[in-house]
Design a protein around this motif. Structure first.
Motif, short mmCIF file in Angstrom:
data_model
loop_
_atom_site.label_atom_id
_atom_site.label_comp_id
_atom_site.label_asym_id
_atom_site.label_seq_id
_atom_site.Cartn_x
_atom_site.Cartn_y
_atom_site.Cartn_z
N UNK A 22 39.59 -25.20 29.29
CA UNK A 22 40.05 -23.96 28.79
C UNK A 22 38.89 -23.18 28.26
N UNK A 23 38.12 -23.79 27.70
CA UNK A 23 36.57 -23.07 27.48
C UNK A 23 36.10 -22.70 28.64
N UNK A 24 35.75 -23.51 29.69
CA UNK A 24 35.34 -22.95 30.95
C UNK A 24 36.05 -21.77 31.57
N UNK A 25 37.30 -22.06 31.39
CA UNK A 25 38.21 -21.02 31.95
C UNK A 25 37.84 -19.75 31.32
N UNK A 26 37.67 -19.52 30.02
CA UNK A 26 37.51 -18.27 29.47
C UNK A 26 36.14 -17.86 29.55
N UNK A 27 35.01 -18.53 29.62
CA UNK A 27 33.57 -18.28 30.21
C UNK A 27 33.61 -17.93 31.68
N UNK A 28 34.37 -18.45 32.48
CA UNK A 28 34.45 -17.81 33.83
C UNK A 28 34.95 -16.56 33.99
N UNK A 29 36.04 -16.16 33.05
CA UNK A 29 36.70 -15.09 33.15
C UNK A 29 35.68 -13.82 32.62
N UNK A 57 43.85 -7.97 32.10
CA UNK A 57 44.90 -8.82 31.51
C UNK A 57 44.72 -10.28 31.71
N UNK A 58 44.24 -10.73 32.65
CA UNK A 58 43.81 -11.99 33.09
C UNK A 58 42.83 -12.59 31.97
N UNK A 59 41.92 -11.75 31.77
CA UNK A 59 40.89 -12.20 30.54
C UNK A 59 41.63 -12.27 29.36
N UNK A 60 42.69 -11.41 29.18
CA UNK A 60 43.40 -11.35 27.69
C UNK A 60 43.99 -12.83 27.73
N UNK A 61 44.90 -13.21 28.87
CA UNK A 61 45.57 -14.14 28.64
C UNK A 61 44.62 -15.67 28.75
N UNK A 62 43.63 -15.58 29.25
CA UNK A 62 42.77 -16.73 29.06
C UNK A 62 42.17 -17.03 27.82
N UNK A 63 41.99 -15.81 26.96
CA UNK A 63 41.76 -15.80 25.80
C UNK A 63 42.65 -16.28 24.73
N UNK A 64 43.84 -15.78 24.86
CA UNK A 64 45.04 -16.12 24.11
C UNK A 64 45.39 -17.54 24.24
N UNK A 65 45.25 -18.14 25.55
CA UNK A 65 45.56 -19.40 25.75
C UNK A 65 44.69 -20.56 24.74
N UNK A 122 41.14 -18.88 39.57
CA UNK A 122 42.41 -19.50 39.85
C UNK A 122 42.53 -21.02 39.75
N UNK A 123 41.47 -21.70 40.47
CA UNK A 123 41.40 -23.16 40.33
C UNK A 123 41.25 -23.60 38.90
N UNK A 124 40.32 -23.05 38.34
CA UNK A 124 40.18 -23.49 36.75
C UNK A 124 41.30 -23.28 36.06
N UNK A 125 41.96 -22.25 36.04
CA UNK A 125 43.19 -21.83 35.29
C UNK A 125 44.43 -23.13 35.65
N UNK A 126 44.36 -23.31 37.00
CA UNK A 126 45.18 -24.24 37.56
C UNK A 126 45.18 -25.49 36.75
N UNK A 127 43.75 -26.04 36.82
CA UNK A 127 43.41 -27.08 36.38
C UNK A 127 43.83 -27.26 34.71
N UNK A 128 43.47 -26.12 34.22
CA UNK A 128 43.65 -25.99 32.83
C UNK A 128 45.28 -26.19 32.46
N UNK A 129 46.26 -25.43 33.20
CA UNK A 129 47.52 -25.82 33.24
C UNK A 129 47.88 -27.40 33.27
N UNK A 130 47.62 -28.05 34.22
CA UNK A 130 47.54 -29.45 34.26
C UNK A 130 47.07 -30.11 33.13
N UNK A 131 45.84 -29.87 32.79
CA UNK A 131 45.59 -30.52 31.35
C UNK A 131 46.10 -30.57 30.33
N UNK A 132 46.67 -29.21 29.95
CA UNK A 132 47.38 -28.82 28.94
C UNK A 132 48.81 -29.64 28.88
#
Length: 145
Positions: A22-29, A57-65, A122-132
């Motif tokens: 999730x941290x990598x997701x936000x940093x990548x965004x 919006x994508x960046x906002x959702x990554x930060x909110x997650x 997209x791949x990082x966010x998908x892996x984040x979904x799986x991890x969560x």
């Protein structure tokens, strides 16, 4: 290794994976946003539609997650529903990123760094979904059984 030990290890390692991804997701965004600011003139000249909205919006959702995963530490009323909401936010991030990528596909080269960054996002966010999700399920297994 017993089944109980397996779920305990699964919970521990999925907690680490969730935090890291999730941290990598936000940093990548943020990297995509910086890249978009640097290349905004080029993107504005090529892309006729509004490409900024989906990115924001994508960046906002990554930060909110990411923020929601740490919300139970600040607000104790949250329970397990926080993981479902986080998964929902990451799925929305993925959908907005896919939409942005489709918008860009019409106008810019497929070899462009910005276009490829969206795929990585997209791949990082998908892996984040799986991890969560794995952390959520393992937490239920450890705490309820």
């Amino acid at each position: 290794m017993s089944q109980n030990t397996f779920f305990i290890f699964l919970q521990q390692y999925s907690a680490y994976a969730t935090e890291i991804l999730t941290v990598i997701n936000v940093l990548w965004m943020f990297e995509i946003c910086v890249n978009a600011v640097v290349q905004r003139d080029e993107l504005n000249s090529f892309v006729e539609e509004n490409w900024k909205f989906d990115l924001e919006i994508s960046t906002l959702f990554s930060i909110l997650g990411l923020a929601l995963l740490y919300a139970p530490r600040w607000i104790t009323q949250f329970g397990r529903e926080i993981y479902i909401i986080t998964i929902f936010f990451f799925i929305l991030q993925i959908l907005f990123t896919i939409d942005n990528r489709k918008t860009l596909r019409k106008f810019i080269r497929r070899t462009a760094w910005y276009y490829k960054s969206m795929l990585v996002s997209i791949w990082i966010a998908s892996l984040s979904v799986v991890a969560v999700f794995v952390f959520f399920v393992s937490q239920i297994a450890v705490s309820d059984f």
